[in-house]
Write a protein that holds these residues in place. Sequence first.
Motif, PDB file in Angstrom:
ATOM      1  N   LEU A 195       1.202  -1.272  -0.156  1.00 23.63           N
ATOM      2  CA  LEU A 195      -0.269   0.145  -0.079  1.00 23.63           C
ATOM      3  C   LEU A 195       0.942   1.324  -0.067  1.00 23.63           C
ATOM      4  CD1 LEU A 195      -3.023   0.918   0.229  1.00 23.63           C
ATOM      5  CD2 LEU A 195      -2.466   0.885   2.255  1.00 23.63           C
ATOM      6  N   THR A 196       0.372   2.153  -1.087  1.00 22.26           N
ATOM      7  CA  THR A 196       1.518   3.436  -1.375  1.00 22.26           C
ATOM      8  C   THR A 196       0.651   4.767  -0.921  1.00 22.26           C
ATOM      9  OG1 THR A 196       1.677   3.269  -3.380  1.00 22.26           O
ATOM     10  CG2 THR A 196       3.264   1.934  -2.484  1.00 22.26           C
ATOM     11  N   GLY A 197       0.996   4.983  -0.739  1.00 26.87           N
ATOM     12  CA  GLY A 197       0.426   6.759  -0.650  1.00 26.87           C
ATOM     13  C   GLY A 197       1.482   7.687  -0.859  1.00 26.87           C
ATOM     14  N   HIS A 198       1.117   9.163  -1.351  1.00 25.71           N
ATOM     15  CA  HIS A 198       1.974  10.390  -1.119  1.00 25.71           C
ATOM     16  C   HIS A 198       1.007  11.343  -0.945  1.00 25.71           C
ATOM     17  CE1 HIS A 198       1.017  12.104  -4.847  1.00 25.71           C
ATOM     18  NE2 HIS A 198       0.381  11.440  -5.231  1.00 25.71           N
ATOM     19  N   ILE A 199       1.804  12.438  -0.862  1.00 25.18           N
ATOM     20  CA  ILE A 199       1.133  13.959  -0.515  1.00 25.18           C
ATOM     21  C   ILE A 199       2.174  15.020  -1.154  1.00 25.18           C
ATOM     22  CG2 ILE A 199       2.466  14.344   2.360  1.00 25.18           C
ATOM     23  CD1 ILE A 199      -0.916  16.507   2.187  1.00 25.18           C
ATOM     24  N   SER A 200       2.052  16.096  -2.168  1.00 25.95           N
ATOM     25  CA  SER A 200       2.734  16.619  -2.722  1.00 25.95           C
ATOM     26  C   SER A 200       1.874  17.928  -3.158  1.00 25.95           C
ATOM     27  CB  SER A 200       3.495  15.971  -4.363  1.00 25.95           C
ATOM     28  OG  SER A 200       3.551  14.578  -4.074  1.00 25.95           O
ATOM     29  N   HIS A 201       3.524  19.001  -3.399  1.00 25.57           N
ATOM     30  CA  HIS A 201       2.905  20.380  -3.420  1.00 25.57           C
ATOM     31  C   HIS A 201       3.867  20.887  -4.184  1.00 25.57           C
ATOM     32  CE1 HIS A 201       1.609  24.054  -2.758  1.00 25.57           C
ATOM     33  NE2 HIS A 201       3.299  25.009  -2.550  1.00 25.57           N
ATOM     34  N   SER A 202       3.400  21.435  -5.817  1.00 24.49           N
ATOM     35  CA  SER A 202       4.099  22.130  -6.342  1.00 24.49           C
ATOM     36  C   SER A 202       4.056  23.949  -6.585  1.00 24.49           C
ATOM     37  CB  SER A 202       3.587  21.040  -7.971  1.00 24.49           C
ATOM     38  OG  SER A 202       4.259  21.833  -9.051  1.00 24.49           O
ATOM     39  N   ILE A 203       5.119  24.188  -7.106  1.00 24.45           N
ATOM     40  CA  ILE A 203       5.120  25.829  -6.859  1.00 24.45           C
ATOM     41  C   ILE A 203       5.122  26.373  -8.170  1.00 24.45           C
ATOM     42  CG2 ILE A 203       6.187  27.702  -5.686  1.00 24.45           C
ATOM     43  CD1 ILE A 203       6.889  26.235  -3.254  1.00 24.45           C
ATOM     44  N   ALA A 204       4.928  27.602  -8.920  1.00 22.77           N
ATOM     45  CA  ALA A 204       4.365  27.371 -10.320  1.00 22.77           C
ATOM     46  C   ALA A 204       6.415  28.671 -10.346  1.00 22.77           C
ATOM     47  CB  ALA A 204       3.637  27.422 -10.785  1.00 22.77           C
ATOM     48  N   LEU A 205       6.962  27.779 -11.260  1.00 24.88           N
ATOM     49  CA  LEU A 205       8.183  29.641 -11.738  1.00 24.88           C
ATOM     50  C   LEU A 205       7.595  30.439 -12.648  1.00 24.88           C
ATOM     51  CD1 LEU A 205      11.119  27.031 -10.970  1.00 24.88           C
ATOM     52  CD2 LEU A 205       9.194  28.693  -9.364  1.00 24.88           C
ATOM     53  N   ASP A 206       8.908  30.751 -13.574  1.00 28.69           N
ATOM     54  CA  ASP A 206       8.670  30.950 -14.468  1.00 28.69           C
ATOM     55  C   ASP A 206       7.565  30.916 -15.801  1.00 28.69           C
ATOM     56  OD1 ASP A 206       9.272  34.092 -15.798  1.00 28.69           O
ATOM     57  OD2 ASP A 206      10.677  32.725 -16.630  1.00 28.69           O
ATOM     58  N   ASP A 207       8.392  29.427 -15.712  1.00 29.27           N
ATOM     59  CA  ASP A 207       7.187  28.763 -17.640  1.00 29.27           C
ATOM     60  C   ASP A 207       5.642  28.849 -17.090  1.00 29.27           C
ATOM     61  OD1 ASP A 207       8.242  27.497 -19.990  1.00 29.27           O
ATOM     62  OD2 ASP A 207       6.660  25.943 -18.641  1.00 29.27           O
ATOM     63  N   ILE A 208       5.371  28.385 -16.527  1.00 30.65           N
ATOM     64  CA  ILE A 208       3.518  28.250 -15.906  1.00 30.65           C
ATOM     65  C   ILE A 208       3.340  29.893 -16.047  1.00 30.65           C
ATOM     66  CG2 ILE A 208       2.518  27.561 -13.808  1.00 30.65           C
ATOM     67  CD1 ILE A 208       3.547  25.285 -13.341  1.00 30.65           C
ATOM     68  N   GLU A 209       4.124  30.327 -15.073  1.00 31.38           N
ATOM     69  CA  GLU A 209       3.676  32.382 -14.698  1.00 31.38           C
ATOM     70  C   GLU A 209       3.809  33.146 -16.234  1.00 31.38           C
ATOM     71  OE1 GLU A 209       5.399  32.702 -10.558  1.00 31.38           O
ATOM     72  OE2 GLU A 209       6.289  34.001 -11.975  1.00 31.38           O
ATOM     73  N   LYS A 210       4.585  33.033 -17.254  1.00 29.89           N
ATOM     74  CA  LYS A 210       4.160  32.955 -18.583  1.00 29.89           C
ATOM     75  C   LYS A 210       3.304  32.938 -18.904  1.00 29.89           C
ATOM     76  CE  LYS A 210       9.759  35.127 -18.611  1.00 29.89           C
ATOM     77  NZ  LYS A 210      10.206  34.723 -19.722  1.00 29.89           N
ATOM     78  N   GLU A 211       2.772  31.368 -19.290  1.00 33.36           N
ATOM     79  CA  GLU A 211       2.027  30.722 -20.167  1.00 33.36           C
ATOM     80  C   GLU A 211       0.456  31.356 -20.177  1.00 33.36           C
ATOM     81  OE1 GLU A 211       0.102  26.490 -20.742  1.00 33.36           O
ATOM     82  OE2 GLU A 211       1.538  26.713 -19.183  1.00 33.36           O
ATOM     83  N   VAL A 212       0.328  31.635 -18.244  1.00 32.96           N
ATOM     84  CA  VAL A 212      -0.967  32.268 -17.939  1.00 32.96           C
ATOM     85  C   VAL A 212      -0.856  33.440 -18.201  1.00 32.96           C
ATOM     86  CG1 VAL A 212      -1.551  30.365 -16.868  1.00 32.96           C
ATOM     87  CG2 VAL A 212      -0.468  32.017 -15.068  1.00 32.96           C
TER      88      VAL A 212
END
Length: 239
Positions: free
Chosen positions: A202-219
């Motif tokens: 049985l496996t699990g995870h909790i993750s957090h992603s922080i947007a940087l320049d490429d994502i910010e320029k896209e939106v």
Amino acid sequence: MATFSNFAFAQHETAYTQHRHDLQSTQVEYAIELGWESKFVSEGRDNLKSGGVYWSGFAAQCQNLNGYARVGRGDREHFVRWELGLEYTNSITDTLEATIGYQRLEFYGDERTNDNELFSTLTYNGFGWVTPSINYTYATEAGGYFIELALYGAWQASHTWRLSPYALIGLDYQLATEQHNGLNHIQFGLESEYALSHHLNLTGHISHSIALDDIEKEVGYSSHELNETFAGIYLNWTF
């Protein structure tokens, strides 16, 4: 043990990959996995407007060669993703391991699309407390590539329970966005694997992603709302 590639916890770098080091015989091993992700996050982006994804898959492995088929279905949206792949892992030295592979992607939803991915991973196992790795993925339809630099830790809480904190940084070069290149996101989290029996995990995870320049320029703007927090749980049976 047989493994699934590129998947589940940070797309691609789950605790299952550590089983590869135990492959010594020519016997074919199989794995079936069922799971759920609260969001479908890849390259630091939530790919669905709402809800998560149910996943199921099958893998077969003989020594260093691993083949797999996997399907994900949205729990709220009409979304289906098929993954069919083949990968080969080889130990370059006692501490350096390389993987190369191919993956075919088929998408069914609001739009019918597909893609081909060629990927490679280089992992260094010389440190006892942390494992660094570099992952490279090239997508033929997008005509670009994505690089992830990752650090994975491992803490054996008991003989049946392992915790693996991780951190990674992603760099996009025309795979996620065609117009922007460079720093894409930072992601960190905690993975957990508990052995219910010799063949059932049985496996699990909790993750957090922080947007940087490429994502910010896209939106077109910078905001903490572009960051993503997500979790997943999986049941893996090997035989």
